[in-house]
Scaffold this motif. Structure first.
Motif, PDB file in Angstrom:
ATOM      1  N   PRO A 123      34.150  38.135  31.819  1.00  0.00           N
ATOM      2  CA  PRO A 123      33.529  39.628  30.988  1.00  0.00           C
ATOM      3  C   PRO A 123      33.297  39.271  29.563  1.00  0.00           C
ATOM      4  N   ASP A 124      33.832  38.596  28.790  1.00  0.00           N
ATOM      5  CA  ASP A 124      33.308  37.725  27.973  1.00  0.00           C
ATOM      6  C   ASP A 124      31.763  37.319  27.569  1.00  0.00           C
ATOM      7  N   VAL A 125      31.217  37.347  28.211  1.00  0.00           N
ATOM      8  CA  VAL A 125      29.685  36.306  28.379  1.00  0.00           C
ATOM      9  C   VAL A 125      28.641  37.607  27.089  1.00  0.00           C
ATOM     10  N   ARG A 126      28.188  36.762  26.371  1.00  0.00           N
ATOM     11  CA  ARG A 126      27.217  38.041  26.013  1.00  0.00           C
ATOM     12  C   ARG A 126      25.968  38.029  26.572  1.00  0.00           C
ATOM     13  N   VAL A 127      26.108  38.973  26.386  1.00  0.00           N
ATOM     14  CA  VAL A 127      24.799  39.867  27.285  1.00  0.00           C
ATOM     15  C   VAL A 127      24.570  41.507  26.760  1.00  0.00           C
ATOM     16  N   ASN A 128      23.663  41.613  26.194  1.00  0.00           N
ATOM     17  CA  ASN A 128      22.999  43.359  25.605  1.00  0.00           C
ATOM     18  C   ASN A 128      23.741  43.544  26.030  1.00  0.00           C
ATOM     19  N   ALA A 129      24.041  44.791  24.915  1.00  0.00           N
ATOM     20  CA  ALA A 129      25.695  45.986  25.728  1.00  0.00           C
ATOM     21  C   ALA A 129      24.614  46.734  25.818  1.00  0.00           C
ATOM     22  N   LEU A 130      23.704  47.574  26.093  1.00  0.00           N
ATOM     23  CA  LEU A 130      22.991  48.434  26.125  1.00  0.00           C
ATOM     24  C   LEU A 130      22.922  48.291  27.739  1.00  0.00           C
ATOM     25  N   TRP A 131      22.195  47.348  28.820  1.00  0.00           N
ATOM     26  CA  TRP A 131      22.547  47.008  29.745  1.00  0.00           C
ATOM     27  C   TRP A 131      23.882  46.351  30.190  1.00  0.00           C
ATOM     28  N   LYS A 132      24.367  46.045  29.384  1.00  0.00           N
ATOM     29  CA  LYS A 132      26.250  46.178  30.064  1.00  0.00           C
ATOM     30  C   LYS A 132      26.563  47.484  30.421  1.00  0.00           C
ATOM     31  N   GLU A 133      26.550  48.527  29.458  1.00  0.00           N
ATOM     32  CA  GLU A 133      26.481  50.058  29.879  1.00  0.00           C
ATOM     33  C   GLU A 133      26.112  50.511  30.538  1.00  0.00           C
ATOM     34  N   LEU A 134      25.113  50.586  30.918  1.00  0.00           N
ATOM     35  CA  LEU A 134      24.158  50.277  32.074  1.00  0.00           C
ATOM     36  C   LEU A 134      24.874  50.425  33.010  1.00  0.00           C
ATOM     37  N   HIS A 135      24.903  48.814  33.205  1.00  0.00           N
ATOM     38  CA  HIS A 135      26.370  48.346  34.232  1.00  0.00           C
ATOM     39  C   HIS A 135      27.179  48.990  34.913  1.00  0.00           C
ATOM     40  N   ASP A 136      27.902  49.033  34.038  1.00  0.00           N
ATOM     41  CA  ASP A 136      29.189  49.756  34.552  1.00  0.00           C
ATOM     42  C   ASP A 136      29.613  50.655  34.661  1.00  0.00           C
ATOM     43  N   ALA A 137      28.372  51.601  34.144  1.00  0.00           N
ATOM     44  CA  ALA A 137      27.998  53.179  34.740  1.00  0.00           C
ATOM     45  C   ALA A 137      27.200  53.254  36.078  1.00  0.00           C
ATOM     46  N   ILE A 138      27.181  52.030  36.144  1.00  0.00           N
ATOM     47  CA  ILE A 138      26.760  52.300  37.707  1.00  0.00           C
ATOM     48  C   ILE A 138      27.349  51.508  38.842  1.00  0.00           C
ATOM     49  N   ASN A 139      28.001  51.216  38.056  1.00  0.00           N
ATOM     50  CA  ASN A 139      29.778  50.631  39.237  1.00  0.00           C
ATOM     51  C   ASN A 139      30.204  51.605  39.536  1.00  0.00           C
TER      52      ASN A 139
END
Length: 203
Positions: free
Chosen positions: A178-194
């Motif tokens: 979970p601490d991987v550096r990844v684009n924050a917006l894409w991470k937010e969208l990924h989480d919302a979809i899940n």
């Protein structure tokens, strides 16, 4: 100097009964269970599948289908870690498909439309991908305008930048935590979809 004849190709039956294939199938089933997914919907296929992309031929590691099925294509060189990453990627496609179907089934002012309205095509296109593979999909996009979230990207632009980027986020999270550096917006969208996928499964 004489050369040995190449070993004959294995039949499907021989591959399916090989110790390594059987071990990988058990490992895959255990991984699917860890993800909380239906083990009966995920299969390890002895077939080799290739696809053309950007004018080149590639060997596919896996494929997901809109009905929830997933096929992982057996590769004797695939490590257990790579098997898990492949599964994480394909499972994210399944989640995306499920939420996409629900999005299109509701009215344009429905809750999914409201929640995902902020992820405009121009905003997502400005972020591009999170990996070489997802960026290749952005580079290959042929649509007249940037792709829209939950659109039929492959039909509209011959690639799937959004779908593949979100799947690559899932792969990165599985691989690095979970601490991987990844684009924050894409991470937010990924989480919302899940989150929406989990809600749909509970109905």
């Amino acid at each position: 100097m004489p050369h040995a004849d190449p070993a004959p190709a294995q039949t499907v039956s021989e591959i399916e009964n090989a110790p390594d294939f059987l071990r990988k199938r058990r490992t895959l089933a255990a991984l699917v269970a860890q993800f909380g997914y239906d083990v009966s919907k995920v299969t390890l296929s002895p077939q080799k599948k290739t696809f053309n992309f950007l004018g080149q031929s590639f060997t596919s590691e896996g494929q997901s289908f809109s009905d929830g099925r997933i096929e992982i294509y057996y590769d004797p060189r695939m490590s257990d870690a790579r098997l898990g990453c492949c599964l994480a990627h394909e499972l994210q496609h399944v989640r995306y498909f499920r939420v996409r179907d629900a999005y299109h089934a509701e009215e344009t002012d429905g809750p999914l439309h409201r929640r995902f309205a902020k992820y405009a095509p121009e905003l997502l296109a400005a972020q591009r991908g999170v990996s070489n593979y997802s960026n290749e999909h952005w580079d290959a996009w042929k649509g007249e305008a940037p792709p829209k979230l939950f659109s039929l990207e492959l039909e509209e632009g011959d690639s799937e930048p959004i779908n593949e980027t979100i799947a690559e986020v899932a792969k990165a999270l599985y691989n690095w935590g979970p601490d991987v550096r990844v684009n924050a917006l894409w991470k937010e969208l990924h989480d919302a979809i899940n989150e929406e996928y989990a809600a749909l499964r509970s109905i």
